[in-house]
Structures are given as C-alpha cells and as structure tokens.
Write a protein that holds these residues in place. Structure first.
Motif, PDB file in Angstrom:
ATOM      1  N   CYS A  78       4.863   8.947   7.245  1.00 31.80           N
ATOM      2  CA  CYS A  78       4.265   7.909   6.396  1.00 31.80           C
ATOM      3  C   CYS A  78       2.884   8.271   5.846  1.00 31.80           C
ATOM      4  N   LEU A  79       2.138   9.071   6.558  1.00 33.02           N
ATOM      5  CA  LEU A  79       0.732   9.304   6.221  1.00 33.02           C
ATOM      6  C   LEU A  79       0.474   9.678   4.761  1.00 33.02           C
ATOM      7  N   PRO A  80       1.218  10.602   4.155  1.00 27.52           N
ATOM      8  CA  PRO A  80       0.907  10.993   2.772  1.00 27.52           C
ATOM      9  C   PRO A  80       1.101   9.885   1.742  1.00 27.52           C
ATOM     10  N   TYR A  81       1.903   8.867   2.077  1.00 27.04           N
ATOM     11  CA  TYR A  81       2.235   7.816   1.116  1.00 27.04           C
ATOM     12  C   TYR A  81       1.298   6.610   1.187  1.00 27.04           C
ATOM     13  N   LEU A  82       0.518   6.494   2.264  1.00 31.21           N
ATOM     14  CA  LEU A  82      -0.274   5.286   2.498  1.00 31.21           C
ATOM     15  C   LEU A  82      -1.570   5.287   1.699  1.00 31.21           C
ATOM     16  N   LYS A  83      -1.769   4.209   0.925  1.00 33.14           N
ATOM     17  CA  LYS A  83      -3.003   4.044   0.150  1.00 33.14           C
ATOM     18  C   LYS A  83      -4.007   3.205   0.943  1.00 33.14           C
ATOM     19  N   LYS A  84      -5.273   3.370   0.616  1.00 36.94           N
ATOM     20  CA  LYS A  84      -6.331   2.639   1.296  1.00 36.94           C
ATOM     21  C   LYS A  84      -6.264   1.155   0.946  1.00 36.94           C
ATOM     22  N   GLN A  85      -6.516   0.294   1.928  1.00 34.19           N
ATOM     23  CA  GLN A  85      -6.514  -1.149   1.709  1.00 34.19           C
ATOM     24  C   GLN A  85      -7.723  -1.552   0.877  1.00 34.19           C
ATOM     25  N   ASN A  86      -7.493  -2.379  -0.185  1.00 35.97           N
ATOM     26  CA  ASN A  86      -8.632  -2.783  -1.003  1.00 35.97           C
ATOM     27  C   ASN A  86      -9.448  -3.885  -0.325  1.00 35.97           C
ATOM     28  N   ALA A  87     -10.633  -4.131  -0.835  1.00 35.27           N
ATOM     29  CA  ALA A  87     -11.600  -5.013  -0.165  1.00 35.27           C
ATOM     30  C   ALA A  87     -11.086  -6.440  -0.013  1.00 35.27           C
ATOM     31  N   THR A  88     -10.435  -6.974  -1.061  1.00 38.77           N
ATOM     32  CA  THR A  88      -9.942  -8.357  -0.987  1.00 38.77           C
ATOM     33  C   THR A  88      -8.829  -8.494   0.038  1.00 38.77           C
ATOM     34  N   SER A  89      -7.891  -7.553   0.041  1.00 37.73           N
ATOM     35  CA  SER A  89      -6.798  -7.588   1.018  1.00 37.73           C
ATOM     36  C   SER A  89      -7.322  -7.472   2.438  1.00 37.73           C
ATOM     37  N   LEU A  90      -8.350  -6.662   2.614  1.00 35.43           N
ATOM     38  CA  LEU A  90      -8.946  -6.506   3.942  1.00 35.43           C
ATOM     39  C   LEU A  90      -9.538  -7.827   4.427  1.00 35.43           C
ATOM     40  N   LEU A  91     -10.236  -8.531   3.540  1.00 35.90           N
ATOM     41  CA  LEU A  91     -10.809  -9.832   3.900  1.00 35.90           C
ATOM     42  C   LEU A  91      -9.703 -10.836   4.244  1.00 35.90           C
ATOM     43  N   LEU A  92      -8.626 -10.830   3.466  1.00 39.23           N
ATOM     44  CA  LEU A  92      -7.516 -11.754   3.709  1.00 39.23           C
ATOM     45  C   LEU A  92      -6.836 -11.464   5.041  1.00 39.23           C
ATOM     46  N   ARG A 129       0.823  -1.218   0.000  1.00 38.72           N
ATOM     47  CA  ARG A 129       0.000   0.000   0.000  1.00 38.72           C
ATOM     48  C   ARG A 129       0.852   1.262   0.000  1.00 38.72           C
ATOM     49  N   PHE A 130       2.065   1.176   0.512  1.00 37.43           N
ATOM     50  CA  PHE A 130       2.979   2.315   0.454  1.00 37.43           C
ATOM     51  C   PHE A 130       3.623   2.467  -0.913  1.00 37.43           C
ATOM     52  N   PHE A 131       4.140   1.347  -1.456  1.00 41.99           N
ATOM     53  CA  PHE A 131       5.043   1.432  -2.597  1.00 41.99           C
ATOM     54  C   PHE A 131       4.525   0.800  -3.882  1.00 41.99           C
ATOM     55  N   GLY A 132       3.348   0.139  -3.836  1.00 41.52           N
ATOM     56  CA  GLY A 132       2.724  -0.365  -5.042  1.00 41.52           C
ATOM     57  C   GLY A 132       3.232  -1.692  -5.535  1.00 41.52           C
ATOM     58  N   LYS A 133       4.335  -2.201  -4.966  1.00 41.21           N
ATOM     59  CA  LYS A 133       4.836  -3.521  -5.346  1.00 41.21           C
ATOM     60  C   LYS A 133       5.753  -4.031  -4.253  1.00 41.21           C
ATOM     61  N   ILE A 134       5.977  -5.339  -4.266  1.00 40.68           N
ATOM     62  CA  ILE A 134       6.846  -5.969  -3.278  1.00 40.68           C
ATOM     63  C   ILE A 134       8.029  -6.592  -4.000  1.00 40.68           C
ATOM     64  N   HIS A 135       9.230  -6.291  -3.515  1.00 39.38           N
ATOM     65  CA  HIS A 135      10.454  -6.860  -4.094  1.00 39.38           C
ATOM     66  C   HIS A 135      10.796  -8.122  -3.308  1.00 39.38           C
ATOM     67  N   GLN A 136      10.579  -9.276  -3.928  1.00 34.78           N
ATOM     68  CA  GLN A 136      10.706 -10.541  -3.227  1.00 34.78           C
ATOM     69  C   GLN A 136      12.141 -10.808  -2.772  1.00 34.78           C
ATOM     70  N   ASN A 137      12.275 -11.167  -1.472  1.00 37.88           N
ATOM     71  CA  ASN A 137      13.551 -11.583  -0.892  1.00 37.88           C
ATOM     72  C   ASN A 137      14.677 -10.617  -1.213  1.00 37.88           C
ATOM     73  N   THR A 138      14.426  -9.327  -1.094  1.00 36.51           N
ATOM     74  CA  THR A 138      15.384  -8.321  -1.513  1.00 36.51           C
ATOM     75  C   THR A 138      15.805  -7.434  -0.359  1.00 36.51           C
ATOM     76  N   MET A 139      17.101  -7.139  -0.303  1.00 33.74           N
ATOM     77  CA  MET A 139      17.613  -6.087   0.562  1.00 33.74           C
ATOM     78  C   MET A 139      17.956  -4.912  -0.353  1.00 33.74           C
ATOM     79  N   MET A 140      17.421  -3.745  -0.088  1.00 29.53           N
ATOM     80  CA  MET A 140      17.681  -2.617  -0.970  1.00 29.53           C
ATOM     81  C   MET A 140      17.676  -1.307  -0.206  1.00 29.53           C
ATOM     82  N   ASN A 141      18.357  -0.325  -0.792  1.00 25.46           N
ATOM     83  CA  ASN A 141      18.344   1.018  -0.236  1.00 25.46           C
ATOM     84  C   ASN A 141      16.918   1.549  -0.276  1.00 25.46           C
ATOM     85  N   ALA A 142      16.434   2.066   0.849  1.00 18.78           N
ATOM     86  CA  ALA A 142      15.043   2.516   0.921  1.00 18.78           C
ATOM     87  C   ALA A 142      14.751   3.631  -0.082  1.00 18.78           C
TER      88      ALA A 142
END
Length: 271
Positions: free
Chosen positions: A149-163, A103-116
């Motif tokens: 963090c507040l300005p970057y956070l997107k609303k949780q979608n319905a499916t993710s909320l159920l999960l 919800r912050f960054f739009g994608k997840i980098h699997q098993n990754t260490m990276m500069n923020a």
C-alpha cells in the motif's frame, strides 16, 4: 483468535504508522463441511475484501448478491449485510479508516461493490491476491498488504486531519472546523462527504447506534438483564421508538431480535 472446530475469526491490529490508514484487519475461515452464514454490522468504512478457496457471497439488505472470487471493494458500509463462507474458504478484510480510501484512490464510489482492479490502471490487486494466497498465517498476509500500500498512499490534507481528530461531543465539528479554517460550513460539509464517503450527521447517528450495541454487549458479558430504558438513556435516544428505528435501519431487525441472533452477528468494531 476465536477458535472452534468449524469457524475461526480474528481481529488483526496494524502497526502504529498505519493507524490513521486502517482501523484493523479482519480474518475469518470456515473449516466445516458446509457453508456458514454470518451477518456483519455496519461500520461506515470502506473495505477491501480478499477471498481464498471457493467463492464467497455477500448479500445486502435489498437481497442483492455479489459473488467474490478474489477481491472486491465495498462501502462505505451503512447497513448490515450477510456473508456466506463455503466450506474450506477464508476471507481477509482491510478496513479503511476515515478518509484513507480517498487518499489511496482519489474518490469514493458511494454504496458500491466493485472489482478492486477497476480502481487502478494495472491489475495490481489480482497480483496482490496471488502473492498473499501463498502466505500464512493471516498476520503475515497483512504485513505484505501494508508494504504493497505504501506507494499509493497520499498525505492527509489539513481539513481531513481536523475532521478525523475531532473528539468534542459537545460541539458541532462542521461549524467548529469551519471557524478554525475560515471556510464556510457548506464547504466543510462537502469535503467531509467527498473524502470520508458520508456526512457528519450520518456518522453521528451511526456512533449513537454503535454505542447502544457496545452497551448491550457489555451487559450480556456481565450477565445482566438488558434494561432497554437504561440503553435509551445511556445512548441519548429520545425514546424506545427511536432506538428501534435505528436498529431496523442499520441491521434490519429490532433490538430484541438482535439479542436472539447475536451469535450469528459479527461486530467488526468490537475490541
């Protein structure tokens, strides 16, 4: 806070309005004159780690070593890793909950260490690091990070909320939510993997392992002898070999070895 002359650590809770974003923050500092090495258990969370003082080092199970100067993103953390805190150095770790990193960054980098800072166009995390490096105590640092963090956070979608809210251990969450939302099970599986960073099957296996860890910790706290067949039965393992297999997969050691090295192992999920 756990306080000693050499190593201090504390778990910092977040306000109610952030409880679906972060599980907690973790702070540790080394006040000794030599480096201290600790092992962090897997959490299946993505973390944002800030380092203050000398550079800290993270070492994975595969012996890959990452130097942390200011801040990095790491995860989802599927297996244990060691971290080395040099003398007079501290770390502050934000633990993202469920799909919060997505919800912050739009994608997840699997098993990754990276500069923020690689996650966003601006070098905002370096700026944030500079701001919180002058703030004490760590609870005040956390307050500042939450405001950032507040300005970057997107609303949780319905499916993710159920999960994220699914708690019925007797039902398959993928199948149940697919039926509830008129989606295919495959579609729910893909959303779970993309937005949480891991599959439902993976997290179920991890939760069983975590239950075993917490059961062992409770037995030790109550000064009881560890009865492994009780652990196997309590945590729904088929047999001892399956229990051993999970311990070696997640933290690289057997259950009996875990007991011997427990003082050097940090369980970030412990209350």
């Amino acid at each position: 806070m756990e306080i000693s002359s050499e190593y201090n650590q504390t778990r910092i809770a977040v306000p109610i309005e952030f409880e679906n974003v972060f599980t907690h923050f973790y702070f540790a500092e080394n006040n000794s004159d030599k480096a201290i090495i600790k092992t962090l258990l897997p959490t299946y969370q993505t973390i944002l780690l800030f380092c203050f003082g000398e550079s800290a080092y993270l070492t994975t199970k595969e012996k890959n070593i990452l130097k942390v100067d200011k801040c990095i993103v790491f995860g989802p953390i599927r297996q244990s890793f060691e971290y080395t805190l040099p003398s007079k150095t501290s770390i502050l770790v934000a633990n993202f909950k469920d799909d919060a990193f997505y919800r912050f960054f739009g994608k997840i980098h699997q098993n990754t260490m990276m500069n923020a800072d690689d996650l966003l166009a601006e070098n905002c995390f370096t700026t944030l690091w500079k701001e919180i490096s002058t703030i004490t105590p760590p609870e005040k640092q956390v307050d500042h990070i939450l405001s950032f963090c507040l300005p970057y956070l997107k609303k949780q979608n319905a499916t993710s909320l159920l999960l994220s809210q699914f708690k019925n251990k007797n039902k398959n969450p993928i199948k149940t939510i697919a039926e509830q939302t008129n989606q295919s099970e495959r579609n729910i599986q893909l959303k779970h993997k993309a937005q949480f960073g891991y599959s439902s099957k993976e997290i179920n296996r991890y939760n069983r392992f975590l239950h075993a860890i917490k059961t062992i910790e409770k037995e030790i706290e109550n000064k009881h002898t560890i009865e492994w067949f009780h652990i196997i039965d309590e945590c729904n393992y088929y047999d001892q070999s399956q229990l051993i297999h999970d311990f070696k997969y997640f933290i690289g050691i057997s259950p009996s070895q875990y007991l011997k090295f427990q003082e050097d192992i940090c369980n970030p999920r412990s209350e």
